[in-house]
Write an enzyme that holds these catalytic residues in place. Structure first.
Site, mmCIF file in Angstrom:
data_model
loop_
_atom_site.group_PDB
_atom_site.id
_atom_site.type_symbol
_atom_site.label_atom_id
_atom_site.label_comp_id
_atom_site.label_asym_id
_atom_site.label_seq_id
_atom_site.Cartn_x
_atom_site.Cartn_y
_atom_site.Cartn_z
ATOM 1 N N CYS A 354 38.767 35.018 42.898
ATOM 2 C CA CYS A 354 38.597 36.392 42.418
ATOM 3 C C CYS A 354 37.112 36.697 42.201
ATOM 4 O O CYS A 354 36.357 36.792 43.158
ATOM 5 C CB CYS A 354 39.439 36.614 41.161
ATOM 6 N N HIS A 452 45.281 34.573 42.113
ATOM 7 C CA HIS A 452 45.394 33.738 40.918
ATOM 8 C C HIS A 452 46.718 32.975 40.955
ATOM 9 O O HIS A 452 47.697 33.447 41.525
ATOM 10 C CB HIS A 452 45.370 34.597 39.644
#
Length: 506
Positions: A354, A452
């Site tokens: 991310c 994630h």
């Protein structure tokens, strides 16, 4: 209407049509006294008794968040508590989430959606308008449950923040929820902190407290018997119990980086793989790496600011961040960019997740000031990509297969930004809907992904470890979390008076 069960004084249930559930709130004498895990353990213990239980935290401050089934985001601790109850997390379980972006400011998420950002002083005025949403979410949960276990935030004794409070006594009084106060004996001064809390609170707030718990006891519990008596005598609150330290808490996701920094690392001298994760000031969703850290053949260390990235390493992971440009500046200030470049020159692998993925590119631009002042900065240059922080925040659960090993995965996306560039032609993941994600450098050593939760999938984690040259354990991560929650519930059943908690709930 459905039939909700009513809890009697013995902790059993009986049917009564249209009845709303009870609630009890656990507030603390300070931050990190163990409220989150205590709430999760009590939720699991009551769920195992056959009760319909729901967790609730009116206001949370954490960059460790989780995507919910209803398309929003809540604090990671409430997602764990939902799991303890055996139900999917929903935005109502944490209606106000503050995600710190600086020392004095945070992004505001209300019922799962970003509504803006504010500095700490500004938020003190904003929060008075958030109570209706908080109460709305609470009433929805209560209507569907036998009992709602509510977690406070920070300290109940923060009288400087009492005006317009929605997190502790302000909520308790507005919703008429009785309070059990939790103190932490491990940090010392627990008698003074519990008794002192009563001293500084308004009389009407004190009236909401009906019991207390002393948490994190190490050593012989009999040595604090007189202490429990002293607290009960000076406060007139019911003693719920003295809870010994629960060491297995390290196996469950931490709520925020404060807890992460306090955890004693478990070093594995015999582990073949050495992995380092720099502890960024605004690190987000660091529980991504818990499944890796639990592997016997993986020695994973979070590197504190001021410490160099150790060498040699098999892998450096750049984690998620709530303020990517600001954390990139801190990354460079710590000299980690130099350490990372040396690691890469030696043939070491690098993975960005991310915000960490965005940092690995050539540039990061935030033209609208979404995560801080508008800016465009050079990235670390290890991936031929460019990122612009723009568009709506993507919040979705997803699954698919990885390009490198074909192994399945499941996880979630939680990010703002569009990333483009030649290295995206070598994606890391292919989602079930056909979309591709991530980028890989032409040398194959550097890659990044927005996903994630990648390592929580057992097959994906095993394939990843094998790619690095390690030996996967075959460990079932989800089963380990469930077993730890059951062990926590057993621990609570053995040391706390749950019947007294049920009697306090109303």
């Amino acid at each position: 209407m459905g039939v909700n069960r009513i809890i009697d004084g013995n902790g059993t249930t009986s049917g009564r049509k249209g009845a709303a559930g009870r609630a009890v709130m656990f507030q603390g004498t300070g931050s990190n006294v163990g409220k989150s895990l205590l709430t999760a353990g009590i939720a699991r213990a009551l769920t195992r008794r056959g009760l319909t239980v729901r967790p609730f935290k009116p206001q949370n401050m954490s960059n460790n968040a989780m995507v919910t089934a209803d398309g929003g985001e809540i604090g990671r601790a409430q997602a764990l508590q939902a799991r303890a109850c055996g139900v999917p997390p929903t935005v109502d379980m944490n209606p106000v989430l503050l995600k710190p972006q600086s020392e004095v400011g945070a992004q505001i998420v209300v019922q799962g959606k970003v509504t803006g950002s504010a500095k700490a002083r500004e938020f003190q005025e904003i929060k008075r308008g958030l109570m209706p949403a908080v109460l709305e979410s609470f009433e929805r949960l209560k209507a569907a449950a036998d009992i709602v276990v509510v977690e406070g935030a920070g300290s109940a004794a923060e009288t400087n923040l009492r005006a317009n409070d929605i997190a502790n006594m302000g909520f308790a009084r507005a919703a008429d929820v009785p309070v059990v106060l939790v103190g932490d004996i491990d940090r010392g001064g627990v008698i003074a902190s519990l008794v002192g809390t009563k001293t500084v609170l308004e009389r009407q707030d004190v009236a909401m407290i009906e019991g207390f718990i002393v948490n994190k006891m190490r050593g012989d519990p009999s040595l604090f018997a007189d202490g429990m008596t002293t607290i009960a005598e000076k406060t007139s609150w019911a003693a719920i119990g003295l809870l010994p330290y629960f060491d297995a808490a390290r196996l469950l996701p931490a709520e925020d980086a404060f807890e992460l920094a306090e955890r004693t690392p478990v070093r594995k001298d015999g582990a073949k793989l050495k992995i380092a994760v720099p502890l960024l000031p605004r690190i987000a969703n660091f529980d991504d790496f818990d499944p890796l850290a639990a592997e016997p053949d993986v020695d994973l260390v979070f590197v504190a600011p001021g410490e160099p990235l150790p060498a040699p390493l098999d892998l450096v992971i750049l984690p998620g961040s709530k303020a990517t440009i600001a954390d990139l500046a801190d990354f460079r200030a710590n000299g980690w960019d130099i350490d990372l470049a040396g690691h890469h020159r030696r043939g070491g692998r690098v993975l960005g997740v991310c915000g960490g993925y965005q940092m690995l590119g050539k540039t990061i631009s935030d033209p609208d000031g979404i995560e801080g002042p508008p800016a465009s900065v050079p990235g670390l240059g290890l991936l031929d990509i460019e990122t612009v922080l723009t568009g709506d925040k993507r919040l979705t659960e997803t699954s698919g297969t990885s390009a490198a090993n074909g192994a399945p995965f499941a996880g979630y996306e939680m990010h703002i930004g569009e990333t483009v560039g030649p290295d995206t032609e070598r994606p890391v993941l292919t989602f079930a809907d056909g979309r591709q994600d991530g980028a890989t450098a032409d040398d194959g050593l550097v890659s990044g992904t927005y996903l994630h939760g990648l390592f929580g999938h057992d097959a994906q984690r095993a394939a990843f470890i094998e790619t690095l040259g390690g030996k996967p354990s075959g460990r079932n991560h989800d089963a380990a979390i469930e077993a730890t929650l059951d062990a926590l519930a057993d621990h609570i059943e053995a040391h706390l008076d749950l019947e007294k908690i049920l009697k306090i709930a109303r």
